[in-house]
Design an enzyme around this catalytic site. Structure first.
Site, mmCIF file in Angstrom:
data_model
loop_
_atom_site.group_PDB
_atom_site.id
_atom_site.type_symbol
_atom_site.label_atom_id
_atom_site.label_comp_id
_atom_site.label_asym_id
_atom_site.label_seq_id
_atom_site.Cartn_x
_atom_site.Cartn_y
_atom_site.Cartn_z
ATOM 1 N N HIS A 82 13.568 -45.764 -12.824
ATOM 2 C CA HIS A 82 12.506 -44.915 -13.369
ATOM 3 C C HIS A 82 12.961 -43.470 -13.346
ATOM 4 O O HIS A 82 13.537 -43.011 -12.358
ATOM 5 C CB HIS A 82 11.219 -45.050 -12.539
ATOM 6 C CG HIS A 82 10.139 -44.148 -13.019
ATOM 7 N ND1 HIS A 82 9.354 -44.450 -14.109
ATOM 8 C CD2 HIS A 82 9.721 -42.928 -12.585
ATOM 9 C CE1 HIS A 82 8.499 -43.467 -14.304
ATOM 10 N NE2 HIS A 82 8.699 -42.532 -13.402
ATOM 11 N N ASP A 161 -4.553 -47.152 -12.128
ATOM 12 C CA ASP A 161 -3.839 -45.911 -12.451
ATOM 13 C C ASP A 161 -4.340 -45.320 -13.762
ATOM 14 O O ASP A 161 -4.478 -44.098 -13.888
ATOM 15 C CB ASP A 161 -2.331 -46.157 -12.532
ATOM 16 C CG ASP A 161 -1.590 -44.872 -12.892
ATOM 17 O OD1 ASP A 161 -1.724 -43.896 -12.128
ATOM 18 O OD2 ASP A 161 -0.932 -44.824 -13.936
ATOM 19 N N ARG A 168 -7.826 -37.557 -13.221
ATOM 20 C CA ARG A 168 -7.015 -36.452 -12.666
ATOM 21 C C ARG A 168 -6.733 -35.426 -13.754
ATOM 22 O O ARG A 168 -6.744 -34.217 -13.508
ATOM 23 C CB ARG A 168 -5.693 -37.000 -12.122
ATOM 24 C CG ARG A 168 -5.847 -37.754 -10.816
ATOM 25 C CD ARG A 168 -4.595 -38.559 -10.514
ATOM 26 N NE ARG A 168 -3.404 -37.749 -10.410
ATOM 27 C CZ ARG A 168 -2.161 -38.210 -10.597
ATOM 28 N NH1 ARG A 168 -1.959 -39.489 -10.885
ATOM 29 N NH2 ARG A 168 -1.142 -37.411 -10.501
ATOM 30 N N SER A 183 0.849 -43.187 -8.286
ATOM 31 C CA SER A 183 0.724 -43.525 -9.704
ATOM 32 C C SER A 183 2.040 -44.130 -10.219
ATOM 33 O O SER A 183 2.060 -45.211 -10.823
ATOM 34 C CB SER A 183 0.366 -42.247 -10.481
ATOM 35 O OG SER A 183 0.558 -42.410 -11.847
HETATM 36 N N1 URA Z 1 3.814 -39.851 -14.205
HETATM 37 C C1 URA Z 1 2.980 -40.835 -13.782
HETATM 38 O O1 URA Z 1 3.164 -42.003 -14.132
HETATM 39 N N2 URA Z 1 1.971 -40.498 -12.979
HETATM 40 C C2 URA Z 1 1.742 -39.236 -12.547
HETATM 41 O O2 URA Z 1 0.799 -39.008 -11.811
HETATM 42 C C3 URA Z 1 2.603 -38.226 -13.011
HETATM 43 C C4 URA Z 1 3.653 -38.563 -13.831
#
Ligand code: URA
Length: 432
Positions: A82, A161, A168, A183
Site C-alpha cells: 500500500h 471506514d 471525518r 482507516s
Molecule cells: N487514506 C485512507 O484510506 N484513509 C485515511 O484516513 C487517509 C488516507
C-alpha cells in the site's frame, strides 16, 4: 451502554474498552447511533488521540464490518503493498509483477484516486480491455494460477471506514494519526494478505508533508499490523519531487512498462527495487531484504517481470498491442532562465495534472486517462533558458485550463545556480 458516555470518556482522555468500541462501530454501521454523536466522538479522538491497543482494536472491528478476502485456500504467502499516495506514484504497476516473478503471491485490491491523478485501478483501466471488476472466485483462482491479480475494492469492503471517512471529511477530523492508520489498515487487513508492505510518503506531494509525521503514521500502522498477526513493514520514501517523469494515468502506465522492460527512470527503478526486496523477503523467497533487492534487480534485467506483467494483462482481458490512450494536444513549457533545477514542487505538478483532467475533483467525477504531464527535467539537471521543462498532454475540453496549468508548472520549477543536496529517496525502513 450509552454513546453519550463513550463520547464523554474520550473527551476526558480515557482509553476505550473493546466493548465500548464494539458498541460504537456496530451501532454506527447499523444506524442505531447517529452521525451527530459519532462526529463529536471523532473530534474527541482528534484532540485526545488513542493508545496503540485502542487503535488496533478499532482497526480490527472496522476490518470485520463487511466483506473480507479469505486466502485460506491458497498455497503460499500472499503479500500486499500500500502506498499513502504521491505524484507520479506508479510503483504498484512495477512492483506487483516484479515480486510475482520472484514467486511471491500478490492478490491486491486497489482503489480509484481522488485528487492529482487516478489510483492504481484507474491506471490499469488505461490498458484497453483490462477488467478490474473481477469476481472473488476469479481473483483467488488467478492468484493461485499465475501468482498475481489486481482488482477494484468491492462495494462492501470495510463499510465502517466508508461511513467514518465521509464524516471525518465533513468535520475536519481527517488529520488524526489513529483515525488515518485504522482507516488504511482496516482495508489492508480485510483484503486478506498474510503480510503487508507500506510505502509511506513524505514531502510536498504527500499526504504527510513532514518526515516525522509520516514516521509516526508508519509506526502506528506497523504496530497495528504486527499486533493483529499480519507481519507489516513500512518504507518511508520522499515525495519532494514527482516520482519518475510521468504524471497522469496512461503516461504513468507507459513509464511503468518502460521500467519493467529495464529502461525506467533511476528514482522509480530504485524505489521499486527497494519495495520489491522487502516484499520478496516478507514472502520468504529471500533470506534478507537485501537479497530480495538483488533478486528483483536480476528478474528485471532478465525480462521476467515484464513477462509477468504481460501474463497479468492477458489474464484480466487487457490488450497491450492496442496501445494506450493519447491526448489530442501537447504543449511544451520552457524555462525562462538558465541554471540548475534546485527543486520541483510535487504538489504543484499534481495540481497541474488535475487542471488537465488527469485527476478526479470529486468522488464520482470524470477522469481523462490520456491527460497529464511529462517532465523533461528533474532536480539537479542543468537547463538553458528556452529549453523544455515539461510537456502538458490534454484534450480539447481542457484547452483553456492548459494555459493555467502551464503557469502552475513554470512556478513549480525552482532554478538556481548550482546543484542541491536532495533528501534520500528512502529515508527509513520500519519493521516493529
Ligand atoms: N487514506 C485512507 O484510506 N484513509 C485515511 O484516513 C487517509 C488516507
Amino acid at each position: 451502554m450509552r454513546m453519550y458516555d463513550i463520547i464523554a470518556r474520550k473527551r476526558d482522555g480515557f482509553a476505550h474498552t473493546r466493548e465500548e468500541l464494539e458498541f460504537l462501530i456496530h451501532g454506527f454501521v447499523n444506524g442505531t447511533i447517529g452521525e451527530e454523536q459519532v462526529a463529536a466522538w471523532l473530534m474527541a479522538v482528534y484532540f485526545q488521540g488513542m493508545t496503540g491497543e485502542e487503535t488496533a482494536v478499532l482497526t480490527s472491528l472496522m476490518e470485520h464490518s463487511g466483506d473480507q478476502i479469505d486466502f485460506g485456500s491458497i498455497d503460499g504467502i500472499v503479500v500486499d503493498k500500500h502506498s499513502t499516495g504521491g505524484v507520479g506514484d506508479k510503483t504498484t504497476l512495477v512492483v506487483a509483477p516484479l515480486v510475482a516473478a520472484a514467486g511471491v503471491l500478490v492478490g491486491k485490491l486497489s482503489g480509484r484516486g481522488l485528487g492529482f491523478t487516478g489510483g492504481t485501478i484507474d491506471k490499469l483501466e488505461a490498458i484497453n480491455g483490462f477488467q478490474t471488476a473481477i469476481s472473488a472466485q476469479q481473483f483467488l483462482q488467478q492468484v493461485q494460477q499465475i501468482g498475481i491479480a489486481l482488482a477494484g475494492q468491492t462495494a462492501n469492503l470495510v463499510p465502517a471506514d466508508k461511513k467514518l471517512y465521509a464524516l471525518r471529511d465533513l468535520t475536519a477530523t481527517v488529520e488524526s494519526i489513529p483515525l488515518i492508520a485504522s482507516s488504511i489498515m482496516s482495508k489492508k487487513l480485510a483484503s486478506g494478505a498474510h503480510k503487508i508492505l507500506l510505502d509511506v510518503k513524505f514531502g510536498s506531494g504527500a499526504f504527510m508533508q513532514q518526515p516525522e509525521q509520516a514516521e509516526l503514521l508508519a509506526r502506528t500502522m506497523v504496530q497495528i499490523g504486527n499486533s493483529l498477526g499480519r507481519q507489516t513493514v513500512a518504507v518511508l520514501s520522499s515525495m519532494e519531487e514527482p516520482l519518475g517523469y510521468a504524471v497522469g494515468n496512461s503516461l504513468e502506465v507507459q513509464e511503468a512498462m518502460d521500467t519493467l522492460q529495464g529502461h525506467g527512470p533511476a528514482d522509480l527503478t530504485e524505489l521499486c527495487l527497494t519495495l520489491s526486496g522487502q516484499m520478496i523477503f516478507l514472502g520468504q523467497k529471500a533470506a534478507t531484504a537485501e537479497q530480495g533487492y538483488q533478486m528483483a534487480a536480476a528478474l528485471l534485467e532478465q525480462g521476467a517481470a515484464w513477462q509477468k506483467f504481460e501474463q497479468l494483462v492477458n489474464a484480466q482481458g487487457g490488450n497491450l498491442p492496442q496501445g494506450l490512450p493519447q491526448a489530442q494536444y501537447q504543449l511544451a513549457v520552457c524555462a525562462s532562465q538558465s541554471g540548475v533545477v534546485s527543486g520541483i514542487d510535487a504538489k504543484a505538478i499534481g495540481h497541474c495534472s488535475m487542471l488537465l483532467g488527469a485527476g478526479r475533483e470529486s468522488k464520482h467525477g470524470a477522469i481523462d486517462l490520456s491527460a497529464g504531464v511529462l517532465l523533461r527535467k528533474k532536480t539537479n539537471d542543468t537547463v538553458k533558458a528556452g529549453e523544455q521543462l515539461a510537456i502538458l498532454h490534454y484534450n480539447a475540453a481542457y484547452q483553456q485550463r492548459a494555459q493555467e496549468a502551464a503557469l502552475v508548472l513554470q512556478q513549480a520549477y525552482q532554478i538556481d545556480n548550482g546543484p542541491v543536496q536532495q533528501s534520500p529517496l528512502v529515508w527509513k525502513i520500519l519493521c516493529d
